[in-house]
Design a protein around this motif. Structure first.
Motif, PDB file in Angstrom:
ATOM      1  N   ALA A   1       5.797  -7.776   0.200  1.00  0.00           N
ATOM      2  CA  ALA A   1       5.795  -8.507  -1.367  1.00  0.00           C
ATOM      3  C   ALA A   1       6.235 -10.186  -1.337  1.00  0.00           C
ATOM      4  CB  ALA A   1       6.734  -8.008  -2.060  1.00  0.00           C
ATOM      5  N   LEU A   2       7.116 -10.228  -0.062  1.00  0.00           N
ATOM      6  CA  LEU A   2       7.884 -11.340   0.227  1.00  0.00           C
ATOM      7  C   LEU A   2       7.211 -13.142   0.733  1.00  0.00           C
ATOM      8  CD1 LEU A   2      10.638 -13.307   0.144  1.00  0.00           C
ATOM      9  CD2 LEU A   2      11.167 -12.746   2.168  1.00  0.00           C
TER      10      LEU A   2
ATOM     11  N   ALA B   1       0.226  -8.030   6.305  1.00  0.00           N
ATOM     12  CA  ALA B   1      -1.270  -6.306   7.148  1.00  0.00           C
ATOM     13  C   ALA B   1      -0.626  -5.366   6.498  1.00  0.00           C
ATOM     14  CB  ALA B   1      -0.735  -6.481   8.127  1.00  0.00           C
ATOM     15  N   LYS B   2      -2.268  -4.592   5.383  1.00  0.00           N
ATOM     16  CA  LYS B   2      -1.935  -3.632   4.852  1.00  0.00           C
ATOM     17  C   LYS B   2      -1.363  -2.585   6.411  1.00  0.00           C
ATOM     18  CE  LYS B   2      -3.354  -4.416   1.075  1.00  0.00           C
ATOM     19  NZ  LYS B   2      -5.059  -4.254   0.408  1.00  0.00           N
ATOM     20  N   ASP B   3      -2.010  -2.222   6.969  1.00  0.00           N
ATOM     21  CA  ASP B   3      -1.610  -1.622   8.080  1.00  0.00           C
ATOM     22  C   ASP B   3       0.111  -1.468   8.801  1.00  0.00           C
ATOM     23  OD1 ASP B   3      -0.760  -0.202  10.564  1.00  0.00           O
ATOM     24  OD2 ASP B   3      -2.791  -0.563  11.399  1.00  0.00           O
TER      25      ASP B   3
ATOM     26  N   PRO C   1       0.790  -0.957  -0.263  1.00  0.00           N
ATOM     27  CA  PRO C   1      -0.044  -0.244   0.412  1.00  0.00           C
ATOM     28  C   PRO C   1       1.123   1.226   0.029  1.00  0.00           C
ATOM     29  CG  PRO C   1      -0.733  -1.101   1.252  1.00  0.00           C
ATOM     30  CD  PRO C   1       0.291  -2.152   0.968  1.00  0.00           C
ATOM     31  N   GLU C   2       2.047   1.555   0.567  1.00  0.00           N
ATOM     32  CA  GLU C   2       2.788   2.470   1.410  1.00  0.00           C
ATOM     33  C   GLU C   2       3.461   2.580  -0.699  1.00  0.00           C
ATOM     34  OE1 GLU C   2       5.205  -0.667   3.086  1.00  0.00           O
ATOM     35  OE2 GLU C   2       3.215   0.014   2.620  1.00  0.00           O
TER      36      GLU C   2
ATOM     37  N   TYR D   1      -6.446  -2.511  -5.483  1.00  0.00           N
ATOM     38  CA  TYR D   1      -7.070  -3.298  -4.512  1.00  0.00           C
ATOM     39  C   TYR D   1      -6.212  -3.084  -3.223  1.00  0.00           C
ATOM     40  CZ  TYR D   1      -7.791  -8.010  -2.067  1.00  0.00           C
ATOM     41  OH  TYR D   1      -7.780  -9.039  -1.005  1.00  0.00           O
ATOM     42  N   GLN D   2      -4.839  -3.394  -4.048  1.00  0.00           N
ATOM     43  CA  GLN D   2      -3.330  -3.139  -2.812  1.00  0.00           C
ATOM     44  C   GLN D   2      -3.650  -2.047  -2.377  1.00  0.00           C
ATOM     45  OE1 GLN D   2      -1.925  -5.513  -2.435  1.00  0.00           O
ATOM     46  NE2 GLN D   2      -0.534  -6.405  -4.794  1.00  0.00           N
ATOM     47  N   GLY D   3      -3.931  -0.645  -2.623  1.00  0.00           N
ATOM     48  CA  GLY D   3      -3.929   0.392  -2.267  1.00  0.00           C
ATOM     49  C   GLY D   3      -4.968   0.498  -1.310  1.00  0.00           C
ATOM     50  N   SER D   4      -5.596  -0.215  -0.912  1.00  0.00           N
ATOM     51  CA  SER D   4      -6.875   0.298  -0.300  1.00  0.00           C
ATOM     52  C   SER D   4      -6.667  -0.586   1.683  1.00  0.00           C
ATOM     53  CB  SER D   4      -8.407  -0.846  -0.418  1.00  0.00           C
ATOM     54  OG  SER D   4      -7.978  -2.022  -0.421  1.00  0.00           O
ATOM     55  N   LYS D   5      -7.549  -0.223   2.224  1.00  0.00           N
ATOM     56  CA  LYS D   5      -7.009  -0.646   3.617  1.00  0.00           C
ATOM     57  C   LYS D   5      -7.347  -2.140   4.085  1.00  0.00           C
ATOM     58  CE  LYS D   5      -7.269   4.407   5.602  1.00  0.00           C
ATOM     59  NZ  LYS D   5      -7.861   4.778   6.189  1.00  0.00           N
TER      60      LYS D   5
END
Length: 419
Positions: free
Chosen positions: A206-207, A259-261, A190-191, A232-236
């Motif tokens: 990624a890993l 984890a997105k967070d 996401p970042e 999708y990848q940028g969503s929370k």
């Protein structure tokens, strides 16, 4: 337009091209022979073309300098980098035999749990070395994880730091412009999508996805539309694991890695390595193999971009330099005040004079040290120089008069001596 090397070419007077082993839109990789060190290397060359050459060149040279600064058994090693004679950037790397992880998964599907863990740990060890020198890969994917066949049990090499970022606070090193996303959407954190707070955790994200793919044989984020994948990848919203992984002993590790967070994700590669080491895989147990977690890079991971290495073992002029000097000299129609200096056999030593034109200074000792091809250039130069002017012939009557005079003097001397 600059020309790419072909089989038989010698690049930078050192690398003899044997064959092309890979080619893409922006570059090609060749198998070459290092004529100085007598070893086989891989030569990666940036292709010329209508694309943004300035940005690609900066990225290519950036990659070369970053990898050159790393010394780790799980990071592909760069020995030299510079430019071809036609001005194309190149880097000379270790030659690897084996396959990349993408090809392995395409042909064999999912891997065993033990093998997937070992590949992940060795890749994390490479990332740890990079992160320790403030380098973030930012484009980790199965194609950039190479499985080396070394005749024993193989090992991992992490490739392609082309999008790598040095976390040194210098924004000049951010090559891609503000409107360009960095990375491969299926493995993009996401970042990276938001271009904010990009650090080592982007590689861990990624890993984590790659580990899940190794276990199932399928991409976790597999959306046909690239734009939808990026959104999708940028969503929370966190990524849901495939059904076959939900109850796997790897599930908690993968979920934490992806984890997105950022606060819930692994902070470092070492933290994820420790978690994988502790896993008790049925019939295998924990991970007991030694994995190199230290490296010996320079104080900073950022090599000086201006300090290009050159594969030179001595200070001799190259054949190309000698030929260029001769070509430059011939175009100026050399005019000599005296006979120029040339190297002759010892029994035909010629007097040495100075030439007004700027010829390459090639003495006897230097010429003997030059490669055979260069020495032949020197010999050709010597034989092409003008011959010294011939002496003018004297009139015949001068010789006759001199003979009569000498004979008369000799006869008078004999008469005087007898008398």
């Amino acid at each position: 337009m600059a020309l790419m090397p072909v089989a038989g070419d010698i690049v930078d007077d050192v690398f003899r091209v044997e064959e092309e082993i890979d080619s893409g839109n922006f570059g090609a990789v060749y198998k070459v022979r290092d004529l100085l060190e007598h070893r086989t290397l891989a030569l990666k060359v940036l292709k010329p073309g209508p694309h943004d050459e300035n940005e690609l060149r900066q990225r290519f040279e950036r990659e070369a300098s970053l990898i050159y600064s790393l010394r780790h058994p799980h990071v592909v090693q760069v020995y030299y980098y510079g430019q071809t004679q036609s001005g194309l950037p190149y880097m000379a790397m270790e030659y690897l035999q084996g396959t990349d992880l993408r090809s392995l998964l395409a042909h064999h599907g999912g891997l065993s749990e033990a093998l997937a863990r070992r590949i992940t740990i060795e890749a994390l060890a490479a990332l740890h070395a990079a992160h320790a020198t403030d380098i973030v890969h930012r484009d980790l994917k199965p194609a950039n994880i190479f499985l080396v066949n070394d005749g024993d049990r193989g090992h991992v090499k992490v490739l392609d730091f082309g999008f790598a970022k040095a976390l040194d606070g210098d924004t000049n090193f951010e090559i891609t412009n503000a409107g360009t996303l960095v990375g491969t959407p299926a493995y993009m954190s996401p970042e990276l999508v938001h271009k904010k707070n990009v650090g080592p955790q982007a590689d861990i994200y990624a890993l984590g996805l790659i580990l899940a793919e190794m276990l199932t044989g399928e991409k976790v984020v597999d959306i046909a539309n690239v734009y939808d994948t990026i959104v999708y990848q940028g969503s929370k919203k966190d990524i849901k694991l495939p059904r076959e992984l939900k109850h796997s002993i790897f599930a908690p590790i993968i979920e934490k890695a992806i984890a997105k967070d950022l606060d819930r994700r692994y902070v470092s590669a070492i933290e994820m390595i420790d978690a994988l080491r502790a896993l008790q895989i049925e019939g295998v147990g924990g991970y007991t193999d030694d994995v190199p977690l230290t490296s010996a890079p320079p104080a900073l991971g950022n090599a000086d971009p201006a300090a290009h290495t050159r594969p030179r073992s001595d200070g001799r002029p190259t054949l190309i330099e000698v030929e260029q000097e001769l070509a430059d000299a011939s175009t100026h129609h050399l005019m000599f005040d005296h006979e120029p200096t040339i190297d002759l056999p010892r029994d035909r030593e010629a007097p040495r004079h100075h030439a007004t034109a700027q010829m390459p200074a090639i003495s006897r000792s230097t010429a003997e040290q030059l490669p055979a091809a260069t020495r032949s250039i020197t010999a050709t130069m010597a034989t092409a120089l003008p011959d010294p002017p011939a002496e003018k012939e004297r009139p015949a009557w001068v010789d006759v008069l001199s003979g009569i005079l000498v004979g008369g003097i000799a006869l008078a001397a004999i008469i005087y001596w007898l008398g």
